[in-house]
Design an enzyme around this catalytic site. Structure first.
Site, PDB file in Angstrom:
ATOM      1  N   TYR A 153       0.836  -1.205   0.000  1.00 36.40           N
ATOM      2  CA  TYR A 153       0.000   0.000   0.000  1.00 36.40           C
ATOM      3  C   TYR A 153       0.871   1.256   0.000  1.00 36.40           C
ATOM      4  CZ  TYR A 153      -3.338   3.347   2.165  1.00 36.40           C
ATOM      5  OH  TYR A 153      -4.133   4.425   2.476  1.00 36.40           O
ATOM      6  N   ILE A 240      -7.393  -5.056   7.713  1.00 38.02           N
ATOM      7  CA  ILE A 240      -8.546  -4.183   7.488  1.00 38.02           C
ATOM      8  C   ILE A 240      -9.444  -4.640   6.344  1.00 38.02           C
ATOM      9  CG2 ILE A 240      -7.221  -2.232   8.378  1.00 38.02           C
ATOM     10  CD1 ILE A 240      -7.174  -1.065   5.582  1.00 38.02           C
TER      11      ILE A 240
END
Length: 490
Positions: A153, A240
């Site tokens: 990310y 998440i």
């Protein structure tokens, strides 16, 4: 303007003005291009379609229906006003007990109720960004390092590094084994850091993966838990995307592995980062969670949470919503079903024009392989292709290099942040881009690539496409700074 920036920088802190924030990258430049020319089916049908934002908007209707049925869950309604004063007054940084209980129960639900979570270990933070930074502040000092599999990310550079001063050491993964993390690669990254006198404090795993959309199996998680225990370093698992799994294999939480390995590992070295931004599609609520099996980390993180608490009004509403077991069960099942349907529709549309994606079973995006469309196999060609997609195809997709991918030609494309009609418009634009007409010409991009190789040709676009910057925004028109790549064109 350059002089003014230099003058301002001289009176600001080094932390505030350094280049470690991470937003000087094509990943954020694509967002800026969208903000400057956003697609709207009626007001701006030729605008840029946002496919660089990993949002889950497919089940908003379910949440809206619940809110309508439960007006007492908000302190801003006639039904809920009786709780206004109590919620509006000061609350300590432990959070509402009912909120922490509801979060713990929801985390159990998203993991198939195969593991339990203790509400007393639930620590709040301002979104996953705040949770990531908090856990790093607790575990490491400036100059220390964490291993992280790449591609990873892009905003990890901001979340994990910018204010903490830690380093991220990529563990390269590649297409030869579908970007799976190998024990050999982890060991090599660790040993190279040791040789360079870099203090490695931990390993960070994103499971399910962003940007790959894949999950780690039980054996892999066990291997990495063993590795971190052997070297007495931390294992931080960013989970998440836990409830975005829409196909087999199922998601396995590191908490499940701890249950399996109770007598064989040091639980004090294991920590989970969680959020409601992806699983519930509520990034604007800024609900981040640090869940640690280490008592000292829980205590430290709770003190730090003073700087990024979740508003009590939000806690109050979510405590009610997440405690509704019937709603939660239906929401999670329906979300998985809708993600599976959207993923299939989108990837089938790409396959029809010869574009392949890494096989995935989770997440809100696809890892799209556009290597056949590169003029050359290098990152300059990837950037050139990305500019064409942004400027002419008008799609904001994110180039693999911004995720620290080691191979040029891969792009992350998000599919869950728009309605069905917009997805079909995006697919139509891609179809036109690769030269496959709506009907008649069924030649795929892959077939064309073979023709190009045979004729010793390469994809060629007008020079204008490469010379234009992503946009001509002035520095004052966006809070996001230009990347060096864009700045060099101005």
């Amino acid at each position: 303007m350059g002089f003014e920036n230099e003058k301002n920088n001289s009176i600001l802190s080094k932390l505030a003005t350094n280049e470690e924030h991470g937003e000087n990258s094509p990943y954020f430049d694509g967002w800026k291009a969208y903000d400057n020319d956003p697609f709207h089916p009626l007001k701006n049908p030729n605008g840029v379609i946002q496919m660089g934002l990993a949002e889950n908007q497919l089940c908003f209707d379910l949440i809206e229906e619940w809110i309508k049925r439960n007006p007492n869950a908000s302190i801003c309604t006639t039904e809920g006003i009786k709780s206004f004063r109590a919620i509006a007054n000061f609350q300590d940084y432990h959070g509402l007990p009912e909120f922490r209980r509801a979060i713990a129960k929801f985390m159990e639900k998203t993991r198939g109720e195969r593991v339990t979570f203790d509400p007393e270990r639930v620590v709040m933070a301002g979104g996953a960004t705040g949770a990531n930074e908090t856990i790093i502040f607790c575990l490491a000092d400036a100059g220390d390092a964490f291993l992280v599999p790449s591609p990873y990310y892009p905003a990890f550079n901001r979340d994990l590094r910018w204010r903490t001063g830690v380093q991220l050491i990529p563990i390269p993964c590649d297409s030869s084994n579908n970007f799976q993390i190998t024990t050999k690669a982890v060991n090599e990254a660790y040993e190279n850091a040791q040789k360079s006198n870099i203090k490695v404090k931990g390993l960070i795993l994103t499971n399910p993966s962003n940007p790959l959309g894949t999950t780690l199996d039980r054996d892999t998680l066990k291997n990495f838990l063993t590795f971190t225990n052997q070297h007495n370093i931390h294992l931080v698992c960013d989970e998440i995307y836990a409830a975005t799994v829409f196909n087999t294999p199922q998601f396995v939480s590191i908490a499940e592995i701890l249950n399996d390995e109770m007598s064989h590992c040091n639980k004090d070295l294991v920590h989970i980062v969680y959020s409601l931004s992806k699983d519930m599609g509520l990034p604007g609520f800024r609900v981040g969670i640090v869940y640690s099996f280490n008592d000292a980390v829980v205590n430290c993180a709770r003190k730090m949470s003073s700087f990024g608490l979740v508003s009590t009004q939000t806690q109050y509403l979510l405590a009610e919503m997440l405690s509704d077991e019937k709603f939660v069960s239906n929401f999670l099942a329906e979300s998985s079903k809708r993600l599976a349907k959207r993923h299939k529709h989108f990837t089938n549309g790409l396959e029809e024009v010869g574009i392949k994606c890494l096989r995935s079973n989770a997440g809100l995006f696809c890892w799209m392989d556009l290597r056949p469309l590169l003029k050359q196999s290098n990152f300059d060609a990837e950037m050139s292709l990305w500019k064409v997609i942004i400027n002419d195809v008008k799609l904001n997709v994110s180039p693999g290099s911004s995720f620290d991918c080691q191979e040029p030609g891969f792009f992350r494309v998000c599919f869950a942040n728009m309605d069905d009609e917009t997805v079909d418009i995006a697919l139509a634009r891609i179809r036109r881009f690769v030269g496959v007409k709506e009907s008649g010409d069924e030649t795929t991009a892959m077939e064309k690539k073979q023709q190009w190789k045979k004729n010793n040709l390469r994809l060629s676009f007008p020079k204008r496409m490469y010379d234009e910057s992503v946009n001509n925004l002035s520095p004052l028109s966006s809070p996001i700074p230009h990347s060096p790549l864009v700045r060099a064109r101005n």
